[in-house]
Each structure stands twice: as C-alpha cells, then as structure tokens.
Design a protein around this motif. Structure first.
Motif, short mmCIF file in Angstrom:
data_model
loop_
_atom_site.label_atom_id
_atom_site.label_comp_id
_atom_site.label_asym_id
_atom_site.label_seq_id
_atom_site.Cartn_x
_atom_site.Cartn_y
_atom_site.Cartn_z
N ALA A 77 0.82 -1.21 0.00
CA ALA A 77 0.00 0.00 0.00
C ALA A 77 0.86 1.26 0.00
CB ALA A 77 -0.93 0.00 1.21
N VAL A 78 1.94 1.28 0.78
CA VAL A 78 2.77 2.47 0.85
C VAL A 78 3.53 2.69 -0.46
CG1 VAL A 78 4.99 1.60 1.75
CG2 VAL A 78 4.12 3.78 2.54
N HIS A 79 3.87 1.61 -1.17
CA HIS A 79 4.50 1.74 -2.48
C HIS A 79 3.53 2.34 -3.50
CE1 HIS A 79 7.83 -0.74 -0.98
NE2 HIS A 79 8.49 -0.41 -2.08
N VAL A 80 2.28 1.89 -3.42
CA VAL A 80 1.26 2.45 -4.33
C VAL A 80 1.08 3.95 -4.05
CG1 VAL A 80 -1.19 2.41 -4.94
CG2 VAL A 80 0.05 0.26 -4.64
N MET A 81 1.04 4.33 -2.77
CA MET A 81 0.90 5.74 -2.41
C MET A 81 2.10 6.55 -2.90
SD MET A 81 -0.91 5.93 1.35
CE MET A 81 0.36 4.99 2.21
N ALA A 82 3.30 5.96 -2.79
CA ALA A 82 4.50 6.66 -3.25
C ALA A 82 4.46 6.87 -4.76
CB ALA A 82 5.74 5.86 -2.86
N TYR A 83 3.89 5.94 -5.48
CA TYR A 83 3.77 6.08 -6.93
C TYR A 83 2.76 7.17 -7.29
CZ TYR A 83 3.08 4.90 -11.84
OH TYR A 83 3.00 4.96 -13.22
N LEU A 84 1.62 7.17 -6.59
CA LEU A 84 0.54 8.11 -6.91
C LEU A 84 0.84 9.53 -6.46
CD1 LEU A 84 -2.56 5.90 -5.97
CD2 LEU A 84 -1.67 6.38 -8.27
N PHE A 85 1.49 9.68 -5.29
CA PHE A 85 1.69 11.01 -4.72
C PHE A 85 3.16 11.42 -4.63
CE2 PHE A 85 -2.19 9.18 -2.80
CZ PHE A 85 -3.12 10.09 -3.29
N GLY A 86 4.03 10.67 -5.32
CA GLY A 86 5.46 10.94 -5.26
C GLY A 86 5.84 12.34 -5.73
N GLY A 87 5.04 12.93 -6.59
CA GLY A 87 5.35 14.25 -7.13
C GLY A 87 4.91 15.39 -6.24
N LEU A 88 4.25 15.09 -5.12
CA LEU A 88 3.77 16.12 -4.21
C LEU A 88 4.60 16.11 -2.93
CD1 LEU A 88 -0.06 15.44 -4.64
CD2 LEU A 88 1.33 17.16 -5.81
N PHE A 89 5.24 17.22 -2.60
CA PHE A 89 6.23 17.26 -1.53
C PHE A 89 5.66 16.85 -0.18
CE2 PHE A 89 8.71 19.12 1.82
CZ PHE A 89 10.02 18.97 1.40
N VAL A 90 4.61 17.52 0.28
CA VAL A 90 4.08 17.27 1.63
C VAL A 90 3.54 15.85 1.78
CG1 VAL A 90 2.38 17.96 3.35
CG2 VAL A 90 3.62 19.72 2.05
N PRO A 91 2.68 15.37 0.85
CA PRO A 91 2.22 13.98 0.98
C PRO A 91 3.38 12.99 0.95
CG PRO A 91 0.84 15.17 -0.57
CD PRO A 91 2.01 16.07 -0.28
N MET A 92 4.39 13.23 0.12
CA MET A 92 5.50 12.30 0.02
C MET A 92 6.31 12.27 1.31
SD MET A 92 6.67 9.99 -1.86
CE MET A 92 8.10 8.91 -1.85
#
Length: 405
Positions: free
Chosen positions: A276-291
């Motif tokens: 799940a955390v890998h999926v989140m990193a893929y989806l939100f990797g381009g956003l500083f605060v979420p990443m």
C-alpha cells in the motif's frame, strides 16, 4: 530485557555501520584510487555476496565455540578490518580488508539473535530479537550519516577509524559484561544439517529473499526517487532519509510486539501495508508534503522485514536455530542483491518512477508464499522412523505441499 541483549545490539550497530557506512564515502574512495564508481561499489556488493555464499558454512564450523567468545572474536576482526581499511595503500588491499570480516558477519547475527531469544521467555523471544535488530536500524539512522559526515569533515580514512572505535567499544562491553555462553549441547554438523530436509523452512527462506528483494528494489534508489520524482534537493533528501530511519526504529519495536502475538498475521499485514505504501509513493510521489508523510510511514513499516524473516526462518528449525538464522542472513543478502539488480534494470529501461512496480510484484509473490504450508504429518512420521532405524538407514519422506485456507 537483560543488559547483555543491549550490548549485543551495540555490536550489531558496529557491524552494520562497517557494512553500510561505505555507501556515503564510495565517491571519495573512487576519486582517491582513480577508479570508477561501479568498481568502488564492489566494496559493498562484494561484502554482501561473501555473506550470502559463506554464511551457513562459517556458522557450522564455529558451532562448538563458546558463543560469547565467538561474538567477541567477530567484533575484534571488524576492529582490525577497519584499521587496515584506514591505512590501505591500494584498492586491492582495501577490498581484502573489507571481505575478510564478511565471512564472520553471519556468525554474529546468528549467535546474537539466538542468544537473545534464549535469555527471555519463549513468548518474548521476538521482542528480544527486535532489540538486537534495532542495532541495524540505529546504524542506518546514525552510523551511516556519521561516517559520511566524518569523511566530509576530515577524509574517508577517518570514517574507517570511527567505525573501528565503535566496534572496539562493543567488543570491550561484550567481553567485560556479557556472561560466558558455553555450548553445553555440542551438535554434530550432521545433526544440524537435518533441518535442510524441512520443506517449510525453505519456503520461508525463499519468501524472505523475495520479500527483501521487493523492499530493496525501490529502497536502494530512494534518494534518486526523491530527487527526480519528488523534486527534493540534497538537504531535503537527507532529512527524509533520517525520518525514514527514525520511524524505522519505532516500527522495529512494534513489529517485535506483534510477532509475539501472531507471526503469520503480522507477516501478511506487513506485506499488505508495504504494498500500500509503495502504491501511495507512486501516486503522490510528485507532491512534496504527501510524500514526506509517506516516507515516514514507509520507514515505520520497512524495518520489520528483517525481524519477520528472522522469526519465520528460525521457528521452523528449533534443533539448529543458529544454522537457520545464518541461512536467513544469506538469503536476506541475496535478496538485497537481487532487488537492487532488478530495480536497476527497471530504471534503465523505464525510468525511476516505474521502479515501484517491481517492488509491488515481488511483495505480492512473497505474500502468496505465506499461503503455502507444508504438511507436518509426513515429517512427523519421518522423525519417528529416524528414532526407530539406524542413522544410515533412516529416511524422512518428502513433505507434501498444501495451500492454507
């Protein structure tokens, strides 16, 4: 927890600082000796490959030696290795200085984790082992940045002196304060090799190797991912890696508590959470605060993988726990090599953003393997046969493979 368990954790800290501290100073070493960075990389990969190939053999060969003095010897060899590395006149000498302690690296891990588990009640064994493995987490948080900082402040040779001092302190503490651990029940090599017939142990080892490969396929390139995808600068990446390691210390402790309650449930929850955390990193990797938030969660989950692999491997072989632990170390290092290799291929072919998917695939395979359970009935029959027959005529039938429902 007994004082000796924390001293063994300090030893683990020194060993891991020696193993991975090279990461931050490889560019300086490459420049000093006039070699390419990939050649300098053998200082790390050569260390890991030596562990993977020789670990079980060195554990078997040293199985009759007093466990306290064996651990002390390992730490002393690491002290000498760092001293020789600091004064190495050539890359060849430096490489030899690095490889020599790698032969004994699995011995310390196997002995320390098993010794820690034996010093507490069986139900608290995972927590005791997690304390020793916390030395690994702290080394990644403090040890590696420390050697890198010393290299920048003075030079790369000073980094080896620092690692040597850390191992020397651990050696002194272990020699002075840890009680003697004589091997009261000396097992023959043949009696220990019986565990190699246990099919479930091999399933767990392969699952561990694939799991760690999945962890490191992306983690090995996390700094690159944060720089290219999250557009973080060097200082921000350093802070993220520190956050990753700091939350990992807490995660290691929580995983130890969870494993004390239910090993299989903890393993599956860990794998699903990491996917799940890998999926989140893929989806939100381009956003500083979420990443930044994702990195903290990622680190919290990540560190538990080593403890899970250790617990699942040794639980299947109570007759020879040190050999089982050394096999886990070998398969774990093979997983690091495999994951880094596969991640590199994906990055070269498809770009850094897509490396996430090879991690997810490997973690899914490891999750699927948790549902493969080998029947114990035929193995029990085999053990009865061994007791009733002469050793040379004994035969343990193959275990049948079933899927857990």
């Amino acid at each position: 927890m007994k004082k000796s368990i924390y001293i063994m954790a300090l030893g683990a800290f020194g060993i891991i600082t020696t193993e991975f501290g090279i990461i931050g100073i490889m560019p300086a070493i490459a420049k000093h000796f006039g070699i390419s960075i990939d050649t300098a990389g053998w200082l790390l990969s050569g260390f890991a490959l030596t562990i993977a190939l020789t670990g079980p053999f060195t554990v078997l060969l040293t199985s009759k030696i007093n466990r306290k003095w064996m651990m002390s010897l390992v730490l002393f060899i690491f002290v000498l290795s760092n001293m020789l590395s600091a004064v190495a006149p050539s890359f060849t000498v430096l490489m030899i200085a690095r490889i020599l302690p790698a032969f004994l690296h699995p011995v310390f891990w196997a002995v320390a984790t098993v010794a820690a588990a034996k010093q507490v009640e069986p139900k608290d064994a995972p927590k005791a082992v997690s304390v020793v493995l916390a030395g690994l987490s702290v080394a990644t948080v403090l040890g590696v940045p420390l050697t890198t900082y010393v290299s920048e402040l003075i030079n790369w040779k000073a980094s080896f002196w620092v690692s040597g001092v850390i191992n020397l302190i651990a050696f002194a503490a272990l020699s002075a304060f840890v009680p003697s651990m004589p091997v009261t029940e000396k097992q023959s090599v043949k009696s220990q090799l019986v565990i190699l017939r246990k099919g479930q142990m091999w399933v767990n080892l392969v699952a561990t190797m694939i799991m760690i490969a999945g962890i490191f396929a992306t983690y090995s390139y996390l700094a690159e991912y944060l720089g290219k995808i999250s557009s973080m600068n060097g200082k921000q990446i350093s802070i993220m890696l520190l956050l990753f390691g700091t939350t990992g210390i807490a995660g290691n402790w929580v995983t130890g508590l969870a494993l004390s309650k239910n090993v299989m449930l903890t393993t599956r929850f860990f794998l699903l959470s990491l996917i799940a955390v890998h999926v989140m990193a893929y989806l939100f990797g381009g956003l500083f605060v979420p990443m930044a938030s994702i990195v903290g969660i990622w680190g919290f989950i990540h560190t538990g993988g080593f403890l899970i692999g250790q617990t699942r491997s040794t639980s299947e072989a109570p007759e020879a726990p040190e050999l089982a632990a050394s096999l886990m170390v070998s398969f774990g290092n093979a997983g690091v090599t495999l994951g880094t290799f596969l991640g590199g291929i994906i990055i070269a072919g498809f770009g850094i953003h897509q490396v996430i998917w090879i991690s997810i695939l490997l973690l899914l395979v490891s999750l699927a393997l948790t549902f493969v359970v080998l029947s114990k009935r035929s193995a029990a029959a085999g053990e009865t046969a061994v007791e009733q027959q002469p050793a040379e005529e004994a035969f343990i039938p193959e275990e049948e493979c079933v899927l857990e429902v």
